[in-house]
Scaffold this active site. Structure first.
Site, mmCIF file in Angstrom:
data_model
loop_
_atom_site.group_PDB
_atom_site.id
_atom_site.type_symbol
_atom_site.label_atom_id
_atom_site.label_comp_id
_atom_site.label_asym_id
_atom_site.label_seq_id
_atom_site.Cartn_x
_atom_site.Cartn_y
_atom_site.Cartn_z
ATOM 1 N N LYS A 40 70.889 97.520 -33.032
ATOM 2 C CA LYS A 40 70.765 98.446 -31.805
ATOM 3 C C LYS A 40 71.221 100.372 -31.502
ATOM 4 C CE LYS A 40 72.931 96.070 -28.450
ATOM 5 N NZ LYS A 40 73.252 94.532 -27.509
ATOM 6 N N TYR A 263 79.416 127.869 -15.088
ATOM 7 C CA TYR A 263 78.411 128.146 -13.703
ATOM 8 C C TYR A 263 79.883 127.433 -12.705
ATOM 9 C CZ TYR A 263 74.609 127.438 -16.049
ATOM 10 O OH TYR A 263 73.378 127.798 -17.395
#
Ligand SMILES: *Cc1c(COP(=O)(O)O)cnc(C)c1O
Length: 370
Positions: A40, A263
């Site tokens: 999955k 940043y």
């Protein structure tokens, strides 16, 4: 999101390691235990189709979480049984029959809704899910299970399997495991006939509770070479981690004391420092909270300095390296290694999440594809 295979940031997946891990598990499980490979979520980020193709000769079935994941395997030509572990919308029933996808039935309410729209379930294979204490999906009462068996059989479906899932198989304290096991066995004892494929073990239960393994095991994390307990429990035998995440230095500069990086200007050089930039960031699943962690360059641990941004990460180097120098974010570099578990622990999560979150932008390259 489209993969970016021209970028030096890539995941390298060793399919031989995954196959070897399945063999290693099999060697430590009771003979004739069926192996269901859990692929999955794009095989936990490793690539569902390449992993499934590699494992098809050595496993008995695949497990996925939804119909689209199942169809991806069928479209790739894989014809082993596929079990969908989750609850599917009733509209996908005809697809399940057409493509021979085994469905999980987890409640009477769901089954009754299905039967309103589809009275003939001929050709459909079913595994019943018992909630023995996980508390997500599954029948909690034996009478309801028995009722579901009757309804399914009347409608022509084949009830092939019955299973449950453990909440704490990766923990040292096994009291919850034992109570779930007892609850599941009580449900089986109440049934008139028990479906032939009984399975209860995920990776952790297969590793640390191999005495209670039933007909089949559902192996996820461990086949990718990851310890499902993180660092809590030691593996009873070794496995090989299959995924590395690498990139290259694309830019380098020398900062003087006080100059900042990234940043928020959260990092300032305290002296003359060599800062390199890597083309990897949170859009790749290399999340923003990795600031302060480290990567490997030339076999050495180098700190991540400044904010991780969407597409770029900055590190501090002990000396200048040429542009194009290999950087390892997950995996081995020289004699050093950073594992997905190391990343997970730094991030306060589990290795499952680290590999699943690697985004589609990260191109996957395969070793050992047949
Ligand atoms: C995901 C899943 C597994 C596999 O779990 P691992 O811990 O990765 O082995 C097994 N069973 C069910 C029901 C699952 O949802």
């Amino acid at each position: 999101m489209k993969a970016s295979p021209t970028r030096p940031t890539k995941a390298i997946i060793d399919l031989e390691a995954i196959a070897a891990n399945v063999d290693q598990l099999a060697a430590h499980l009771p003979e004739n235990t069926q192996k269901f490979a859990v692929v999955k979520a794009n095989a936990y980020g490793h690539g569902a189709v390449p992993v499934a193709k590699k494992l098809a000769p050595i496993v008995d079935a695949f497990c996925v979480s939804n119909m689209d994941e199942a169809l991806e395997l069928r479209e790739a030509g894989l014809d082993l049984p596929i079990l969908i572990l989750g609850v599917v919308p009733k509209e996908v029933l005809p697809l399940a029959i057409e493509y021979q996808i085994t469905l999980t039935v987890a409640s009477l309410a769901w089954l009754e809704q299905v039967l309103v729209s589809f009275s003939d379930l001929t050709g459909l294979k079913i595994h019943l899910k018992i909630d023995s204490g996980m508390g997500r999906i599954g029948f909690r009462e034996s009478q309801e299970v028995q009722q579901a068996v009757s309804l399914l059989s009347q409608a022509g479906a084949e009830v092939e399997g019955i299973f449950t899932h453990f909440a704490t198989a990766d923990e040292a304290d096994d009291s919850k495991y034992q109570s779930q096991l007892a609850r599941f066995e009580a449900v089986l004892a109440d049934l008139e006939t028990v479906p032939s494929l009984v399975h209860i073990s995920n990776s952790a239960a297969s590793l640390w509770h191999s005495d209670s393994v039933q007909k089949a095991v559902r192996l996820g994390d461990i086949i990718y070479g990851l310890n499902p307990s993180g660092r809590d429990l030691e593996l009873p035998y070794p496995v090989q981690s299959a995924l590395s995440l690498v990139t290259e230095i694309v830019h380098i500069k020398i900062l003087t004391a006080g100059q900042t990086v990234g940043y928020g200007a959260t990092y300032a050089a305290s002296q003359e420092e060599i800062i390199a930039t890597l083309p990897v960031g949170y859009a790749d699943g290399w999340t923003r909270d990795m600031q302060g962690f480290e990567v490997l360059v030339d076999g050495q641990h180098c700190p991540i300095v400044g904010r991780v941004s969407m597409d770029q990460t900055t590190i501090r180097l002990p000396k200048i390296y040429p542009l194009g120098t290999l950087v390892t974010l997950i995996g081995r570099n020289g004699t050093e290694e950073i594992s997905a578990t190391d990343v997970a622990i730094y991030r306060g999560t589990i290795n499952y999440e680290v590999v699943c979150l690697l985004s589609d932008r990260v191109a996957r390259f395969y070793k050992g594809a047949d």
